[in-house]
Design a protein around this motif. Structure first.
Motif, PDB file in Angstrom:
ATOM      1  N   PRO A  15       0.694  -1.230   0.148  1.00 56.20           N
ATOM      2  CA  PRO A  15       0.076   0.003   0.107  1.00 56.20           C
ATOM      3  C   PRO A  15       0.919   1.322  -0.020  1.00 56.20           C
ATOM      4  O   PRO A  15       2.191   1.090   0.436  1.00 56.20           O
ATOM      5  N   PRO A  16       0.216   2.458  -0.368  1.00 55.16           N
ATOM      6  CA  PRO A  16       1.116   3.648  -0.535  1.00 55.16           C
ATOM      7  C   PRO A  16       1.339   4.219   0.736  1.00 55.16           C
ATOM      8  O   PRO A  16       2.282   4.909   0.841  1.00 55.16           O
ATOM      9  N   THR A  17       0.678   4.170   1.599  1.00 55.67           N
ATOM     10  CA  THR A  17       0.691   4.991   3.011  1.00 55.67           C
ATOM     11  C   THR A  17       0.671   4.019   4.174  1.00 55.67           C
ATOM     12  O   THR A  17       0.152   3.039   4.258  1.00 55.67           O
ATOM     13  N   LYS A  18       1.112   4.617   5.355  1.00 58.35           N
ATOM     14  CA  LYS A  18       1.086   3.990   6.522  1.00 58.35           C
ATOM     15  C   LYS A  18      -0.238   4.523   7.340  1.00 58.35           C
ATOM     16  O   LYS A  18      -0.510   5.508   7.271  1.00 58.35           O
ATOM     17  N   GLU A  19      -0.739   3.233   8.231  1.00 61.39           N
ATOM     18  CA  GLU A  19      -1.835   3.714   9.047  1.00 61.39           C
ATOM     19  C   GLU A  19      -1.405   3.846  10.231  1.00 61.39           C
ATOM     20  O   GLU A  19      -2.175   4.750  11.290  1.00 61.39           O
ATOM     21  N   ALA A  20      -0.054   3.432  10.710  1.00 60.72           N
ATOM     22  CA  ALA A  20       0.425   3.788  11.878  1.00 60.72           C
ATOM     23  C   ALA A  20       1.810   4.003  11.798  1.00 60.72           C
ATOM     24  O   ALA A  20       2.466   3.207  11.126  1.00 60.72           O
ATOM     25  N   PRO A  21       2.449   4.959  12.521  1.00 58.56           N
ATOM     26  CA  PRO A  21       3.877   5.459  12.492  1.00 58.56           C
ATOM     27  C   PRO A  21       4.796   4.077  12.273  1.00 58.56           C
ATOM     28  O   PRO A  21       5.927   4.334  11.587  1.00 58.56           O
TER      29      PRO A  21
END
Length: 560
Positions: free
Chosen positions: A235-241
């Motif tokens: 996936p392109p982005t993180k949902e948690a750091p």
């Protein structure tokens, strides 16, 4: 110094010789004599973890703001043990920080498990691609005997490239282990194992990233039914750091034609709608890998070239994960790096650096790189040159498509695609170069203006010319007319050229090309070269007062 490709130069002439057979039945592809010794490019160095200043000659444009991050081997022996293969050296990460016309340099050995264990035991304690570890001499006879029946543990010595997933930087090799790295300090922040997220045994060091950050890669998996090639989407982005590869999915699995001897692949091609897997006849003998500890053979010993098989292009639709039933075949070829691929007018255009022989990977052992005189010439002449090639694949092949007729009607291309069976199209390539590239030894380490032009029609690519075992010139290829511009200086060995676009660029080649230039015959004079990408003339260089071995791949991390 920039010169046009047709000018003569003083380096050894490359003449294309017919494949002559020597007593050992080895093919000779060229007849070059008098290559200079370059053994220093595989000499171990110390790292430089604190930034040091460089000496600027010429002018580094003030608009360049960011870091060139490079990866490659930096340590070739541990204690009295020596690594066998160039790919085995301990990963050394480099950062050239460019700001306001000034450049600082730092480097750091990757704190991998391999590196730590080797350091602790002062011997090679972890097997690498071309080096098998010997049993620990401290173990008793029975333990040593048993240890020969263990599977080789995959190395985490990630020395091939810097890559990004979800906006974070990682260093990668081709096993299941990557390391997350802080691009500012070069420190390792996390070890990440692909196999904890999806069922794969590894992934390539050459993922493709879409403009939104979605990343595609490939990796193998092994089951009782045989070997499978998997297309992976991150996936392109993180949902948690703290996230790494969460949410990664296997889009599809393609069974290997030969269950126990899958093809080796270093990269793959991608267009807007498709991933193209290139199944080439460089094979890995899984049985040899599994019994390697018993037989004392390394993973590289299990690689073999099987030219009686065609190369097969498999098309996978990115949205559906569906594998095309049409298989595109071409003659046996070997490819490590793709240049670009895109779709236009119902065709998939795929450009790659390829050669007609797949034995190169085994020739890059450290002993060969350290040779001199006739022995060095012999290594070079028995390696097939790599050239840029274009394939044009018709995307619509159905019951109306004629057989035995060239289906390539796309814009002036001499590539052919002929339907030979219901679901089989046989392809021949178009050369993406003129005759002048032969005198530069072909081209490898291709790069483009990736951010703007990957998966789109494009005009320029950059690479290294190979009149030696490593790059010795930088080349810019203009696909309009297949014209070349060349940068070269005797005794200098430039590495992979990285294109950095200028701010507010309007044309494809508005920007600079960065390359780290290695000077094996001159102590501590490696430099970062900055070329104007349009004219291919030198703008400036930043000399680093340390020795740097020749590396593999890099990327530019722009700073806001």
């Amino acid at each position: 110094m920039e010169k046009n490709a047709h000018q003569h130069n003083d380096t050894p002439a490359l003449t294309k010789s017919k494949k002559s057979k020597s007593r050992k039945n080895i093919n000779h592809f060229t007849d070059v004599h008098g290559l200079p010794c370059i053994e220093k490019i595989v000499s171990s160095v110390e790292d430089t973890p604190e930034p040091i200043d460089t000496v600027i000659t010429g002018k580094i444009p003030g608009w360049i703001n960011g870091s060139l991050l490079r990866n490659g081997p930096g340590k070739f022996e541990i204690g009295n043990n020596k690594f066998n293969h160039w790919f085995d050296g301990m990963a050394l990460l480099h950062q050239f920080r460019i700001s306001e016309g000034q450049v600082t340099y730092k480097s750091r050995f990757l704190a991998s498990d391999s590196y730590q264990a080797n350091k602790e035991y002062n011997r090679i304690a972890a097997s690498e691609f071309g080096t098998i570890t010997m049993p620990d001499p401290c173990k008793n006879f029975f333990q040593r005997f048993l240890s020969r029946f263990e599977l080789p543990k995959p190395t985490d010595n990630a020395n091939v490239s810097f890559v990004t997933y979800k906006g974070d930087y990682y260093v990668s090799t081709e096993t299941n282990i990557m390391h997350k790295v802080d691009p500012e300090t070069l420190e390792t922040t996390k070890k990440v194992d692909w196999s904890k997220f999806i069922v794969v045994n590894g992934a390539t060091a050459h993922p493709h990233t879409e403009p939104d950050g979605t990343t595609y890669n490939m990796g193998n998996s092994y089951s009782p039914k045989g070997a499978y090639y998997n297309i992976i989407r991150v996936p392109p982005t993180k949902e948690a750091p703290e996230e790494t590869l969460e949410g990664t999915k296997v889009l599809c699995s393609i069974p290997s034609v030969d269950k126990t001897k899958p093809s080796y692949y270093h990269s793959f091609a991608m267009t807007e709608n498709y991933v193209v897997f290139i199944e080439q006849p460089i094979k890995m003998d899984l049985l040899k890998i599994v019994t390697g500890k018993l037989t004392g053979k390394s993973i590289s010993d299990s690689f073999f070239w099987d030219p009686k098989h065609n190369t097969i292009f498999h098309l996978i639709h990115k949205q559906t994960g569906k594998v095309s039933s049409v298989k595109y075949h071409t003659k046996a070829l070997s490819t490590f790096h793709q240049i670009n691929a895109y779709e236009e007018d119902g065709f998939l255009i795929m450009d790659m650096c390829a050669s007609d022989d797949g034995l190169a990977i085994t020739n890059y052992n450290v002993q060969n790189l350290r040779k001199s005189g006739e022995a060095l010439d012999e290594v070079y002449n028995t390696m097939c040159r790599v050239f840029p090639r274009r394939f044009v694949l018709p995307l619509t092949v159905d019951h109306d498509t004629p057989f035995d007729k060239n289906l390539n009607t796309w814009a002036n291309s001499t590539a052919t695609s002929i339907r030979t069976e219901q679901n089989k199209v046989f392809c021949t390539h178009e050369d993406l170069h003129g005759d002048d590239l032969h005198q530069y030894g072909g081209l490898e380490f291709p790069q483009i203006n990736y951010g703007k032009y990957n998966t789109h029609p494009y005009r320029y690519f950059y690479g290294c010319g190979f009149r030696h075992l490593v790059g010795d010139t930088l080349i810019k290829m203009d696909l309009n007319g297949k014209q070349m511009k060349v940068w070269e200086q005797p005794g200098l060995y430039p590495s992979e050229p990285i294109f950095v676009p200028s701010p507010n660029a309007t044309e494809e080649d508005d920007g600079v090309v960065l390359s780290v230039v290695i000077t094996p015959n001159k102590d501590k004079s490696t430099f970062l070269l900055v070329l104007d990408a349009k004219t291919f003339k030198e703008l400036g260089r930043a000399a680093v007062p340390v020795n740097i071995p020749y590396g593999f791949h890099g990327t530019f991390n722009a700073t806001a």
